[in-house]
Design a protein around this motif. Sequence first.
Motif, PDB file in Angstrom:
ATOM      1  N   ASP A  41     -33.453  50.453 -61.825  1.00 57.05           N
ATOM      2  CA  ASP A  41     -34.765  50.308 -62.805  1.00 57.05           C
ATOM      3  C   ASP A  41     -35.692  51.229 -62.493  1.00 57.05           C
ATOM      4  OD1 ASP A  41     -34.669  48.298 -64.624  1.00 57.05           O
ATOM      5  OD2 ASP A  41     -34.799  46.735 -63.382  1.00 57.05           O
ATOM      6  N   ARG A  69     -32.758  47.552 -57.436  1.00 52.13           N
ATOM      7  CA  ARG A  69     -33.753  47.635 -58.028  1.00 52.13           C
ATOM      8  C   ARG A  69     -34.331  49.028 -58.258  1.00 52.13           C
ATOM      9  NH1 ARG A  69     -34.856  44.504 -61.953  1.00 52.13           N
ATOM     10  NH2 ARG A  69     -34.935  42.498 -60.876  1.00 52.13           N
ATOM     11  N   ARG A  96     -41.649  45.638 -67.134  1.00 55.55           N
ATOM     12  CA  ARG A  96     -40.769  46.997 -67.864  1.00 55.55           C
ATOM     13  C   ARG A  96     -39.283  46.789 -67.466  1.00 55.55           C
ATOM     14  NH1 ARG A  96     -43.530  51.778 -70.002  1.00 55.55           N
ATOM     15  NH2 ARG A  96     -44.399  50.639 -71.815  1.00 55.55           N
ATOM     16  N   TRP A  97     -39.026  46.072 -66.077  1.00 54.35           N
ATOM     17  CA  TRP A  97     -37.746  45.911 -65.449  1.00 54.35           C
ATOM     18  C   TRP A  97     -36.677  45.678 -66.484  1.00 54.35           C
ATOM     19  CZ3 TRP A  97     -38.957  43.741 -60.222  1.00 54.35           C
ATOM     20  CH2 TRP A  97     -39.672  44.595 -59.342  1.00 54.35           C
ATOM     21  N   GLY A  98     -35.642  46.302 -66.762  1.00 58.00           N
ATOM     22  CA  GLY A  98     -34.519  46.246 -67.876  1.00 58.00           C
ATOM     23  C   GLY A  98     -33.505  45.267 -67.061  1.00 58.00           C
ATOM     24  N   MET A  99     -33.323  45.263 -65.822  1.00 55.20           N
ATOM     25  CA  MET A  99     -32.058  44.654 -65.056  1.00 55.20           C
ATOM     26  C   MET A  99     -32.380  43.329 -64.466  1.00 55.20           C
ATOM     27  SD  MET A  99     -29.764  46.397 -61.911  1.00 55.20           S
ATOM     28  CE  MET A  99     -31.089  46.402 -61.179  1.00 55.20           C
ATOM     29  N   ARG A 100     -31.470  42.355 -64.609  1.00 54.85           N
ATOM     30  CA  ARG A 100     -31.645  41.051 -63.853  1.00 54.85           C
ATOM     31  C   ARG A 100     -31.210  41.031 -62.839  1.00 54.85           C
ATOM     32  NH1 ARG A 100     -33.660  36.307 -64.525  1.00 54.85           N
ATOM     33  NH2 ARG A 100     -32.717  34.363 -63.490  1.00 54.85           N
ATOM     34  N   ASP A 115     -35.575  54.745 -63.263  1.00 53.22           N
ATOM     35  CA  ASP A 115     -35.338  55.276 -64.648  1.00 53.22           C
ATOM     36  C   ASP A 115     -36.822  55.267 -65.149  1.00 53.22           C
ATOM     37  OD1 ASP A 115     -32.675  55.598 -65.017  1.00 53.22           O
ATOM     38  OD2 ASP A 115     -32.428  53.463 -65.606  1.00 53.22           O
ATOM     39  N   LYS A 155     -43.180  45.741 -63.049  1.00 51.93           N
ATOM     40  CA  LYS A 155     -42.310  44.433 -63.322  1.00 51.93           C
ATOM     41  C   LYS A 155     -41.798  43.997 -64.711  1.00 51.93           C
ATOM     42  CE  LYS A 155     -40.899  40.478 -60.823  1.00 51.93           C
ATOM     43  NZ  LYS A 155     -41.228  39.787 -59.371  1.00 51.93           N
ATOM     44  N   ARG A 208     -39.055  52.726 -65.001  1.00 48.88           N
ATOM     45  CA  ARG A 208     -39.746  51.381 -65.118  1.00 48.88           C
ATOM     46  C   ARG A 208     -40.522  50.868 -64.127  1.00 48.88           C
ATOM     47  NH1 ARG A 208     -34.689  51.323 -67.716  1.00 48.88           N
ATOM     48  NH2 ARG A 208     -33.800  50.279 -66.065  1.00 48.88           N
ATOM     49  N   LYS A 264     -26.273  45.774 -65.667  1.00 50.17           N
ATOM     50  CA  LYS A 264     -27.648  45.354 -66.047  1.00 50.17           C
ATOM     51  C   LYS A 264     -28.090  44.096 -65.728  1.00 50.17           C
ATOM     52  CE  LYS A 264     -28.124  49.076 -69.002  1.00 50.17           C
ATOM     53  NZ  LYS A 264     -28.395  50.024 -68.196  1.00 50.17           N
ATOM     54  N   SER A 265     -27.022  43.540 -65.138  1.00 49.82           N
ATOM     55  CA  SER A 265     -27.400  42.039 -64.417  1.00 49.82           C
ATOM     56  C   SER A 265     -26.572  42.119 -63.034  1.00 49.82           C
ATOM     57  CB  SER A 265     -27.098  40.854 -65.290  1.00 49.82           C
ATOM     58  OG  SER A 265     -25.643  40.892 -65.540  1.00 49.82           O
TER      59      SER A 265
END
Length: 180
Positions: A45, A41, A55-59, A48, A53, A50, A24-25
């Motif tokens: 992201d 990315r 709504r992106w869930g990953m850093r 899935d 930008k 998303r 997730k990161s």
Amino acid sequence: MGMFTSFYGQISAIMDIIIGLSPKSILDIGAGYGKYGFLCREHLDLSDGRMQKCRWGMRIEGIDIDPNTKNPVHGFVYDQFHYDDAAGVVPGLKRRYDLALMIDLLGYLPREKGLQLVEDSLLISKMLLVVISGNSLSETGHTWMPNDFDLFDVMRTGFLPTGKGHAGMVLLVRGNLIPD
């Protein structure tokens, strides 16, 4: 400083490992032009659904010493990007990461500096994926071998094709953060 690039034939194997970990990161150390940040990315992201930008869930955070690599990918794909020596940036980072990447970086560092960067990265990440391609194994006079990582909790070791009959080394190392 010259720009180096990885052998394209290893991308699928590296991405299979990353996608299998479902981070997730991500901290992309030695990110270059941002190839792996972009692919992470896209596959972790965007795939899935998303697409926006917001709504992106990953850093994804990147570091590269060479400011000549600066490009629009860094600003769009990465949440933050540092143009500096990773040896100075990593110890000062306050965030924690599920996965740190060092893809084709260690082969360009002296052994002691490389091992210190590995150690510092493991303090802020749950796992570290290290790839050392055959074309960078002896750039600094040190040929990296699996036993260079004996002091660390290596979960997986393998070899990847790197073109021109060479092989690269891939290691997945457990970090010092306690998994969720």
